[in-house]
Design a protein around this motif. Structure first.
Motif, PDB file in Angstrom:
ATOM      1  N   MET A 316       9.509   5.158   1.289  1.00 36.49           N
ATOM      2  CA  MET A 316       8.889   4.384   0.213  1.00 36.49           C
ATOM      3  C   MET A 316       9.942   3.632  -0.599  1.00 36.49           C
ATOM      4  O   MET A 316      11.036   4.142  -0.843  1.00 36.49           O
ATOM      5  N   CYS A 317       9.587   2.429  -1.022  1.00 33.93           N
ATOM      6  CA  CYS A 317      10.492   1.662  -1.878  1.00 33.93           C
ATOM      7  C   CYS A 317      10.372   2.222  -3.299  1.00 33.93           C
ATOM      8  O   CYS A 317       9.286   2.283  -3.857  1.00 33.93           O
ATOM      9  N   SER A 318      11.503   2.620  -3.876  1.00 33.25           N
ATOM     10  CA  SER A 318      11.457   3.233  -5.212  1.00 33.25           C
ATOM     11  C   SER A 318      11.212   2.183  -6.290  1.00 33.25           C
ATOM     12  O   SER A 318      10.950   2.491  -7.438  1.00 33.25           O
ATOM     13  N   ASN A 319      11.269   0.910  -5.895  1.00 34.42           N
ATOM     14  CA  ASN A 319      11.063  -0.169  -6.857  1.00 34.42           C
ATOM     15  C   ASN A 319       9.607  -0.619  -6.932  1.00 34.42           C
ATOM     16  O   ASN A 319       9.072  -0.810  -8.020  1.00 34.42           O
ATOM     17  N   CYS A 320       8.946  -0.757  -5.740  1.00 33.82           N
ATOM     18  CA  CYS A 320       7.578  -1.298  -5.771  1.00 33.82           C
ATOM     19  C   CYS A 320       6.549  -0.401  -5.095  1.00 33.82           C
ATOM     20  O   CYS A 320       5.347  -0.652  -5.181  1.00 33.82           O
ATOM     21  N   GLY A 321       6.992   0.662  -4.402  1.00 36.54           N
ATOM     22  CA  GLY A 321       6.039   1.590  -3.792  1.00 36.54           C
ATOM     23  C   GLY A 321       5.624   1.226  -2.379  1.00 36.54           C
ATOM     24  O   GLY A 321       4.863   1.952  -1.741  1.00 36.54           O
ATOM     25  N   ASN A 322       6.135   0.111  -1.874  1.00 45.22           N
ATOM     26  CA  ASN A 322       5.842  -0.289  -0.495  1.00 45.22           C
ATOM     27  C   ASN A 322       6.383   0.765   0.473  1.00 45.22           C
ATOM     28  O   ASN A 322       7.440   1.349   0.242  1.00 45.22           O
ATOM     29  N   ILE A 323       5.626   1.013   1.547  1.00 44.50           N
ATOM     30  CA  ILE A 323       6.115   1.989   2.526  1.00 44.50           C
ATOM     31  C   ILE A 323       6.594   1.260   3.770  1.00 44.50           C
ATOM     32  O   ILE A 323       5.869   0.487   4.393  1.00 44.50           O
ATOM     33  N   HIS A 335      16.159  -1.836   2.753  1.00 43.82           N
ATOM     34  CA  HIS A 335      15.812  -3.198   2.313  1.00 43.82           C
ATOM     35  C   HIS A 335      14.293  -3.286   2.240  1.00 43.82           C
ATOM     36  O   HIS A 335      13.623  -3.012   3.231  1.00 43.82           O
ATOM     37  N   CYS A 336      13.773  -3.644   1.066  1.00 40.22           N
ATOM     38  CA  CYS A 336      12.321  -3.748   0.956  1.00 40.22           C
ATOM     39  C   CYS A 336      11.886  -5.177   1.276  1.00 40.22           C
ATOM     40  O   CYS A 336      12.367  -6.135   0.671  1.00 40.22           O
ATOM     41  N   ASP A 337      10.975  -5.304   2.259  1.00 43.38           N
ATOM     42  CA  ASP A 337      10.509  -6.629   2.676  1.00 43.38           C
ATOM     43  C   ASP A 337       9.522  -7.200   1.663  1.00 43.38           C
ATOM     44  O   ASP A 337       9.255  -8.398   1.659  1.00 43.38           O
ATOM     45  N   VAL A 338       8.956  -6.349   0.823  1.00 41.22           N
ATOM     46  CA  VAL A 338       7.936  -6.820  -0.120  1.00 41.22           C
ATOM     47  C   VAL A 338       8.578  -7.355  -1.399  1.00 41.22           C
ATOM     48  O   VAL A 338       8.324  -8.487  -1.811  1.00 41.22           O
ATOM     49  N   CYS A 339       9.438  -6.528  -2.054  1.00 40.68           N
ATOM     50  CA  CYS A 339      10.000  -6.977  -3.331  1.00 40.68           C
ATOM     51  C   CYS A 339      11.458  -7.422  -3.220  1.00 40.68           C
ATOM     52  O   CYS A 339      12.052  -7.868  -4.189  1.00 40.68           O
ATOM     53  N   GLY A 340      12.040  -7.265  -2.037  1.00 42.17           N
ATOM     54  CA  GLY A 340      13.407  -7.735  -1.832  1.00 42.17           C
ATOM     55  C   GLY A 340      14.475  -6.783  -2.339  1.00 42.17           C
ATOM     56  O   GLY A 340      15.667  -7.091  -2.311  1.00 42.17           O
ATOM     57  N   PHE A 341      14.070  -5.595  -2.772  1.00 39.35           N
ATOM     58  CA  PHE A 341      14.985  -4.600  -3.320  1.00 39.35           C
ATOM     59  C   PHE A 341      15.880  -4.043  -2.209  1.00 39.35           C
ATOM     60  O   PHE A 341      15.436  -3.802  -1.094  1.00 39.35           O
ATOM     61  N   SER A 342      17.161  -3.828  -2.526  1.00 37.38           N
ATOM     62  CA  SER A 342      18.119  -3.302  -1.567  1.00 37.38           C
ATOM     63  C   SER A 342      18.859  -2.136  -2.201  1.00 37.38           C
ATOM     64  O   SER A 342      19.404  -2.280  -3.294  1.00 37.38           O
TER      65      SER A 342
HETATM   66 ZN   LIG Z   1       9.902  -2.890  -2.842  1.00 33.76          ZN
END
Ligand SMILES: [Zn+2]
Length: 389
Positions: A316-323, A335-342
């Motif tokens: 899970m992305c700790s920034n936006c919750g995307n899995i 690397h989160c593809d949804v919010c761009g968080f790395s």
């Molecule tokens: Zn994210």
């Protein structure tokens, strides 16, 4: 508050013999009454009194001592205590928390309990049947309010684990963290502290393999074989010592600086069965670490929150919750593809663990308390490799 202090004992040759007799006698009494209790139950299943308890068996001890006169050499309280241990094993079994009690073997941990009658004078530990005292060496003074002493043996060394009561108040730490236990890093905290595993263990493992190979080439039971067995045991002992020391350093530093710690309730037994990661897992002694952390936080009335293992902690992305379903074990960065968080993969997991813990106890995201540099400095001064992410 109860604490424990482990000191190494240096018994003379005569005392060693008597210590060995204590280990053996306590094991003998345990096994004897395990059999007695099993038999009694089989014969009285349908009676009013179905089983024997600790007191019943303790009352049977004098009779056993008449049959086996050598038992009189042994501190009778230690013998009684093995029957209390046996009773505990039975009670755990009846509560469905444990398997049926096993016979204790010579190969198991050697120990006996001394529940009272101890004193320490001039670096000598005095316990019943050892009235001249056994020499111990330790920097710390032996505490006054001793609850009980457990005498143990590890290969060729003897120890006294002294459990005592203290009024000492330790301050509670200030930070709040989630901890991700890993394989590449021993652990990662949600405030960005990464503790690297102990290198020394790897080196010793190579040595262990070499010596085990040598052992396999010797004739079983021969003199050379016996010498080689001791060599192998000593390497195991070194590995255990190094691991315990490492776990003590890490758990102390964390317990000192953090008031709330969230950790995954790892089903370690289940995970150790997974062979691929079993080796490095048991190497790192997670179980021992968690136990140490739990009691050290307890001393400070700090909080340990355990959360169930939940699959997405790393996905899970700790920034936006995307899995991210396609996260591979080899991906060190998330690397989160949804919010761009790395973010570092383990740090991401640690933050998720912290958040899950806060949700579990109904609290919001904690304020960030910068104590990680103090913790890092303490670990580094203990010779451990630590990074701040
Ligand atoms: Zn994210």
């Amino acid at each position: 508050m109860f604490k424990a202090l482990k000191v190494r004992l240096y018994p003379n040759e005569q005392q060693k013999i008597l210590l060995e007799k204590h280990f053996g006698a306590c094991r003998f009494v345990y096994n004897h009454f395990l059999e007695v209790r099993t038999k009694y139950y089989a014969e009285h299943k349908n009676s009013k009194k179905k089983g024997l308890n600790a007191f019943d068996t303790i009352n049977m001890l004098p009779q056993l001592k008449k049959e086996y006169v050598w038992l009189n050499e042994i501190n009778s309280q230690s013998l009684q205590h093995s029957l209390i241990q046996l009773d505990k094993a039975f009670r755990a079994f009846f509560k469905h928390n444990a398997d049926y009690p096993n016979f204790r073997s010579k190969k198991d941990n050697q120990y006996f309990i001394v529940p009272s009658g101890f004193r320490a004078i001039n670096n000598r530990l005095i316990i019943p049947k050892f009235m001249e005292g056994i020499v111990y060496r330790d920097k710390s003074t032996i505490p006054e309010k001793i609850r009980q002493i457990i005498i143990t043996k590890d290969v060729n060394r003897y120890y006294a684990s002294i459990q005592y009561e203290t009024d000492e108040e330790l301050p509670k730490g200030v930070g709040t963290i989630g901890i991700d236990m890993g394989i590449k890093s021993f652990l990662t905290t949600s405030d960005g502290l990464q503790v690297e595993p102990l290198n020394v263990l790897k080196k010793m493992e190579k040595q262990l393999k070499r010596q085990q190979k040598k052992l396999s080439r010797k004739i079983k039971g021969s003199n050379n074989w016996r010498k080689q067995v001791v060599k192998v045991q000593k390497i195991y002992q070194h590995i255990r010592d190094a691991r315990t020391d490492f776990n003590h350093k890490v758990s102390t530093a964390i317990a000192k600086h953090y008031g709330t710690v969230v950790i995954e309730d790892l089903n370690i037994q289940g995970m150790v069965r997974n062979h691929r990661i079993a080796k490095s897992m048991s190497d790192q002694g997670w179980y021992q670490f968690k136990q140490m952390l739990a009691y050290k936080l307890g001393w400070r009335r700090a909080e340990l929150i355990e959360i169930g293992r939940f699959e997405p902690s790393s996905k899970m992305c700790s920034n936006c919750g995307n899995i991210k379903h396609d996260l591979k074990l080899s991906d060190r960065m998330y690397h989160c593809d949804v919010c761009g968080f790395s973010i570092d993969r383990d740090l991401n997991a640690a933050i998720n663990i912290l958040n899950m813990g806060m949700i579990k106890v109904g609290r919001g995201t904690p304020e960030f308390t910068p104590v990680e540099s103090a913790t890092a400095a303490e670990l580094q001064s203990g010779g451990l490799r630590v990074d701040i992410l």
